[in-house]
Write a protein that holds these residues in place. Structure first.
Motif, PDB file in Angstrom:
ATOM      1  N   HIS A 120     -79.394 -18.511   8.085  1.00 36.64           N
ATOM      2  CA  HIS A 120     -78.263 -18.601   9.023  1.00 36.64           C
ATOM      3  C   HIS A 120     -78.373 -19.802   9.951  1.00 36.64           C
ATOM      4  O   HIS A 120     -77.369 -20.230  10.543  1.00 36.64           O
ATOM      5  CB  HIS A 120     -78.156 -17.311   9.840  1.00 36.64           C
ATOM      6  N   HIS A 121     -79.582 -20.365  10.086  1.00 36.90           N
ATOM      7  CA  HIS A 121     -79.731 -21.564  10.908  1.00 36.90           C
ATOM      8  C   HIS A 121     -79.042 -22.774  10.271  1.00 36.90           C
ATOM      9  O   HIS A 121     -78.757 -23.763  10.956  1.00 36.90           O
ATOM     10  CB  HIS A 121     -81.215 -21.886  11.109  1.00 36.90           C
ATOM     11  N   LEU A 122     -78.784 -22.678   8.979  1.00 41.28           N
ATOM     12  CA  LEU A 122     -78.152 -23.790   8.258  1.00 41.28           C
ATOM     13  C   LEU A 122     -76.651 -23.586   8.075  1.00 41.28           C
ATOM     14  O   LEU A 122     -76.018 -24.326   7.335  1.00 41.28           O
ATOM     15  CB  LEU A 122     -78.813 -23.965   6.881  1.00 41.28           C
ATOM     16  N   HIS A 123     -76.097 -22.586   8.743  1.00 42.67           N
ATOM     17  CA  HIS A 123     -74.658 -22.337   8.635  1.00 42.67           C
ATOM     18  C   HIS A 123     -73.904 -23.228   9.620  1.00 42.67           C
ATOM     19  O   HIS A 123     -73.284 -22.780  10.586  1.00 42.67           O
ATOM     20  CB  HIS A 123     -74.351 -20.854   8.887  1.00 42.67           C
ATOM     21  N   THR A 124     -73.990 -24.526   9.360  1.00 45.93           N
ATOM     22  CA  THR A 124     -73.313 -25.539  10.165  1.00 45.93           C
ATOM     23  C   THR A 124     -72.490 -26.417   9.231  1.00 45.93           C
ATOM     24  O   THR A 124     -72.712 -26.413   8.016  1.00 45.93           O
ATOM     25  CB  THR A 124     -74.331 -26.411  10.930  1.00 45.93           C
ATOM     26  N   PRO A 125     -71.529 -27.189   9.771  1.00 40.57           N
ATOM     27  CA  PRO A 125     -70.699 -28.043   8.898  1.00 40.57           C
ATOM     28  C   PRO A 125     -71.509 -28.976   8.007  1.00 40.57           C
ATOM     29  O   PRO A 125     -71.201 -29.123   6.821  1.00 40.57           O
ATOM     30  CB  PRO A 125     -69.846 -28.823   9.901  1.00 40.57           C
ATOM     31  N   MET A 126     -72.548 -29.604   8.558  1.00 41.49           N
ATOM     32  CA  MET A 126     -73.315 -30.566   7.776  1.00 41.49           C
ATOM     33  C   MET A 126     -73.919 -29.913   6.533  1.00 41.49           C
ATOM     34  O   MET A 126     -73.849 -30.458   5.422  1.00 41.49           O
ATOM     35  CB  MET A 126     -74.432 -31.177   8.626  1.00 41.49           C
ATOM     36  N   ALA A 135     -69.442 -38.395   6.091  1.00 42.89           N
ATOM     37  CA  ALA A 135     -69.546 -39.536   7.002  1.00 42.89           C
ATOM     38  C   ALA A 135     -68.739 -39.266   8.271  1.00 42.89           C
ATOM     39  O   ALA A 135     -69.189 -39.565   9.390  1.00 42.89           O
ATOM     40  CB  ALA A 135     -69.054 -40.807   6.312  1.00 42.89           C
ATOM     41  N   HIS A 136     -67.549 -38.705   8.107  1.00 43.07           N
ATOM     42  CA  HIS A 136     -66.728 -38.334   9.270  1.00 43.07           C
ATOM     43  C   HIS A 136     -67.441 -37.297  10.119  1.00 43.07           C
ATOM     44  O   HIS A 136     -67.419 -37.365  11.360  1.00 43.07           O
ATOM     45  CB  HIS A 136     -65.379 -37.797   8.792  1.00 43.07           C
ATOM     46  N   ASP A 137     -68.094 -36.326   9.477  1.00 44.60           N
ATOM     47  CA  ASP A 137     -68.831 -35.292  10.202  1.00 44.60           C
ATOM     48  C   ASP A 137     -69.931 -35.901  11.053  1.00 44.60           C
ATOM     49  O   ASP A 137     -70.101 -35.544  12.228  1.00 44.60           O
ATOM     50  CB  ASP A 137     -69.421 -34.301   9.199  1.00 44.60           C
ATOM     51  N   ARG A 138     -70.709 -36.826  10.497  1.00 44.96           N
ATOM     52  CA  ARG A 138     -71.780 -37.479  11.257  1.00 44.96           C
ATOM     53  C   ARG A 138     -71.203 -38.332  12.385  1.00 44.96           C
ATOM     54  O   ARG A 138     -71.801 -38.449  13.459  1.00 44.96           O
ATOM     55  CB  ARG A 138     -72.637 -38.351  10.330  1.00 44.96           C
ATOM     56  N   ASN A 139     -70.034 -38.933  12.133  1.00 46.97           N
ATOM     57  CA  ASN A 139     -69.383 -39.741  13.164  1.00 46.97           C
ATOM     58  C   ASN A 139     -69.009 -38.894  14.368  1.00 46.97           C
ATOM     59  O   ASN A 139     -69.245 -39.277  15.520  1.00 46.97           O
ATOM     60  CB  ASN A 139     -68.139 -40.406  12.570  1.00 46.97           C
TER      61      ASN A 139
END
Length: 312
Positions: free
Chosen positions: A51-57, A117-121
């Motif tokens: 669940h710690h990895l349930h992020t957009p990235m 790339a947009h997510d990291r931006n």
């Protein structure tokens, strides 16, 4: 030459006519395929269970792993079956399916890399607004739009490719590669497909420029961060993605930008192996080696599996 469009099979190019080399090709492809499938499955399982990895990235990373498995499965199992069964034929519908799914997975992959790339931006430039901008609904919508565009583009490609009249059924490649299929055309009716290839290249170039500009801005911002530790943390989430993009772009150049080599089928096959197998195989290793969260999640899963096995 007689028009063979009505024939329901194509003959693909074998790696070798020698039986021992055919078996060797089968074993090499089997090892590479299992490595790639296993690596991407580990990414999917880690993201799904932790669940710690349930992020957009990591949601995007899991989708990338799914696309990698799909793109590999389009042609590698068929190629292995060819060598094992000593049968290079593929049905007309099977060839259509290869063209459609390869284009779909390739375009979806590129769209997803652009979204990442947009997510990291957003994460670097608007960290306080990140959760509001990159919420679950927005992530699902972006992925859905990318796959919908890829689906429509793949349909156009498949239709345009097989609307032409073929004067031969011998494809000089180990799968139904579009440039090789176009060489079998009896007339200039393939120009529409060439136009679609140019359109696809233009879209890919636009995505590539967006990614490069985005990362130039990101790196310029990160280098202004006074804390070295914060710089490393920010770069640790960006560098793997940039490496994956580079591998994808370079391998794509092998596919369509290289000069035509009619007299060197062996070199054509080598290039095809590079751009079809190498990126999906490397992606999970690039992310797992550079990402502490992925490594921690995988370690927990493997440890839990070992404990469960010992308990049983």
């Amino acid at each position: 030459m007689s028009n063979l469009t009505s024939m329901f099979t194509f003959l693909l190019l074998e790696f070798s006519d020698v039986r021992e080399l055919q078996i060797l090709h089968f074993l090499v492809f089997l090892v590479l395929y299992l490595m790639a499938i296993t690596g991407n499955l580990f990414i999917i399982i880690a993201v799904a269970l932790d669940h710690h990895l349930h992020t957009p990235m990591y949601f995007f990373l899991m989708n990338l792993a799914v696309l990698d498995i799909g793109s590999l499965s389009v042609m590698v199992p068929k190629s292995m079956a060819m060598s094992l069964m000593n049968d290079s034929s593929i049905s007309y519908s099977g060839c259509v399916a290869q063209v459609f799914f390869y284009i779909f997975f390739a375009m979806s992959n590129f769209a997803l890399l652009t979204i990442m790339a947009h997510d990291r931006n957003v994460a670097i430039f608007n960290p306080l607004e990140y959760e509001r901008i990159m919420h679950k609904g927005a992530c699902l919508q972006m992925v859905a739009i990318g796959e919908m565009i890829s689906f429509l583009y793949a349909i156009l490609h498949a239709y345009s490719t097989f609307a032409i009249s073929f004067c031969s059924h011998s494809v000089h490649q180990f799968f139904c590669e579009i440039p090789q299929l176009l060489k079998l055309s009896c007339s200039d009716s393939y120009l529409g497909e060439v136009g679609l290839l140019v359109l696809g290249f233009s879209l890919a170039l636009g995505c590539f420029i967006f990614i490069i500009v985005t990362y130039m801005q990101i790196f310029a911002t990160v280098l202004r961060i006074p804390s070295v530790q914060s710089q490393k943390k920010a770069l640790s989430t960006c560098v793997p993605h940039l490496i994956v993009v580079s591998v994808f772009i370079v391998s794509g150049l092998f596919a369509y930008v290289r000069p035509s080599l009619d007299a060197s089928s062996g070199l054509d096959i080598g290039f095809a192996v590079i751009y079809t197998i190498v990126p999906p195989m490397l992606n999970p290793f690039i992310y797992s080696m550079r990402n502490k969260d992925i490594k921690a999640a995988l370690w927990k899963i493997l440890t839990y599996g070992a404990l469960l096995k010992n308990h049983v």
